[in-house]
Design a protein around this motif. Structure first.
Motif, short mmCIF file in Angstrom:
data_model
loop_
_atom_site.label_atom_id
_atom_site.label_comp_id
_atom_site.label_asym_id
_atom_site.label_seq_id
_atom_site.Cartn_x
_atom_site.Cartn_y
_atom_site.Cartn_z
N ILE A 139 -73.31 -20.88 -84.63
CA ILE A 139 -72.87 -21.99 -83.77
C ILE A 139 -71.72 -22.73 -84.44
N ALA A 140 -71.86 -22.98 -85.73
CA ALA A 140 -70.83 -23.71 -86.47
C ALA A 140 -69.50 -22.95 -86.45
N MET A 141 -69.55 -21.63 -86.49
CA MET A 141 -68.33 -20.83 -86.46
C MET A 141 -67.55 -21.06 -85.17
N VAL A 142 -68.27 -21.09 -84.05
CA VAL A 142 -67.61 -21.30 -82.76
C VAL A 142 -66.99 -22.70 -82.69
N GLU A 219 -55.10 -16.91 -82.34
CA GLU A 219 -56.53 -16.64 -82.52
C GLU A 219 -56.83 -16.26 -83.96
N ASN A 220 -55.96 -15.45 -84.55
CA ASN A 220 -56.14 -15.09 -85.96
C ASN A 220 -56.07 -16.33 -86.85
N GLU A 221 -55.14 -17.22 -86.54
CA GLU A 221 -55.01 -18.44 -87.33
C GLU A 221 -56.25 -19.32 -87.17
N ALA A 222 -56.75 -19.43 -85.93
CA ALA A 222 -57.95 -20.24 -85.70
C ALA A 222 -59.15 -19.66 -86.44
N ASP A 223 -59.25 -18.34 -86.46
CA ASP A 223 -60.33 -17.69 -87.22
C ASP A 223 -60.21 -18.01 -88.70
N TYR A 224 -59.00 -17.89 -89.21
CA TYR A 224 -58.74 -18.13 -90.64
C TYR A 224 -59.11 -19.57 -91.01
N LEU A 225 -58.64 -20.52 -90.23
CA LEU A 225 -58.92 -21.93 -90.52
C LEU A 225 -60.40 -22.24 -90.35
N ALA A 226 -61.04 -21.59 -89.38
CA ALA A 226 -62.47 -21.84 -89.14
C ALA A 226 -63.31 -21.51 -90.36
N ALA A 227 -62.95 -20.45 -91.07
CA ALA A 227 -63.71 -20.09 -92.27
C ALA A 227 -63.63 -21.21 -93.31
N TYR A 228 -62.46 -21.80 -93.47
CA TYR A 228 -62.30 -22.91 -94.42
C TYR A 228 -63.04 -24.16 -93.94
N ARG A 238 -70.21 -16.23 -94.69
CA ARG A 238 -70.74 -14.87 -94.66
C ARG A 238 -71.91 -14.75 -93.68
N LYS A 239 -72.61 -15.85 -93.45
CA LYS A 239 -73.72 -15.83 -92.50
C LYS A 239 -73.24 -16.03 -91.07
N ALA A 240 -72.01 -16.52 -90.92
CA ALA A 240 -71.47 -16.76 -89.58
C ALA A 240 -70.82 -15.53 -88.98
#
Length: 289
Positions: A139-142, A219-228, A238-240
């Motif tokens: 959920i947090a990843m989204v 979308e790639n940038e949003a994924d990258y920033l989401a991890a941080y 890793r759990k997300a």
């Protein structure tokens, strides 16, 4: 040459001219729109082997199953996760040079698996995200992904790209329409109408190209920033990662639409890039580069 043969030849020339005009317009639009701002916060490129391994993992992931949830509990869960993520996301947003780093979270009891960022500061998380998630990290990843769209100013960029594309496309097609009708036996009214139609067509095509030109990179940038953002909120990225495989198996994106290669990267590539970003974070001690 008789009149019938002449008309057929002229008809073929007109169609050939239109095809050339469309190709020229698309090529010029691509070149001109390439000057627009592009995302810069991206993970390192991933290998074909990594993408193939991610694809195999996705294929082995069971299809997601919807769970019944109480709306009050679901909304409380979303707000608790959002509140935990917000300080780190806001700091990251300011670090990227943005001014508007305060966001308005809205929960929707719509059962669709959907979340999106809208307007200047709105983030909407629908009930379906929680119904299909198996962990708080998913959920947090989204939520972090939608925060990242705002932090990277993607909404304004997309609007600007669409406007630029419409302007460039209208001018190019209008000019090509004028050239195609010059000396072709058109009266002034017909010529004006054809130029207008060409300009409107070009504006429409340009807007679409402008809007989609960098959507995959965004979308790639949003994924990258989401991890941080996750890491700063105390979640383990890793759990997300399982959410990417789950979305891929559902044939959907986190934005509620059916997956399209026009707007979103390949699901296996997204999963492989996520893993690459996590490795980068570990190598740099979680420091945002």
């Amino acid at each position: 040459m008789n009149q019938s043969t002449f008309n057929q030849a002229r008809h073929q020339c007109v169609h050939a001219s239109r095809r050339r005009s469309a190709l020229v317009t698309a090529s010029l639009l691509t070149l001109l729109l390439g000057a627009c701002a592009t995302p810069v916060h991206l993970s390192q490129p991933v290998s074909e082997a990594a993408v193939a391994q991610a694809d195999q993992e996705i294929r082995g992931t069971p299809p997601p199953h919807e769970r019944r949830l109480n709306d009050r509990a679901a909304e409380a869960k979303v707000r608790a996760i959002f509140n935990r993520l917000e300080p780190g996301a806001r700091d990251l947003c300011y670090q990227m040079g943005e001014d508007n780093c305060q966001w308005d979270l809205r929960y929707s009891n719509d059962p669709a698996l959907n979340a999106f960022a809208a307007g200047a500061d709105t983030i909407v998380i629908q009930k379906g995200v929680l119904s299909y998630a198996d962990s708080e990290e998913e959920i947090a990843m989204v939520i972090a992904h939608e925060m990242a769209h705002h932090a990277a100013n993607h909404i304004s960029e997309t609007k600007m790209n669409a406007m630029s594309g419409a302007l460039v496309g209208g001018l190019l097609m209008g000019a090509l329409g004028a050239a195609a009708t010059s000396g072709g036996g058109y009266d002034s009214g017909q010529r004006s109408a054809r130029i207008t139609d060409s300009a409107l067509l070009g504006a429409g095509v340009g807007a679409v190209i402008g809007q989609l030109r960098y959507s995959k990179d965004q979308e790639n940038e949003a994924d990258y920033l989401a991890a941080y953002i996750l890491e700063r909120g105390g979640y383990d990225p890793r759990k997300a990662r399982t959410m990417w495989a789950k979305l891929a198996r559902a044939g959907r994106t986190e934005h509620g639409e059916r997956h399209s290669f026009d707007t979103h990267p390949d699901p296996a590539e997204r999963l492989a890039r996520w893993d690459e970003t996590v490795r980068e974070m570990q190598a740099y001690g979680g420091r945002f580069r």
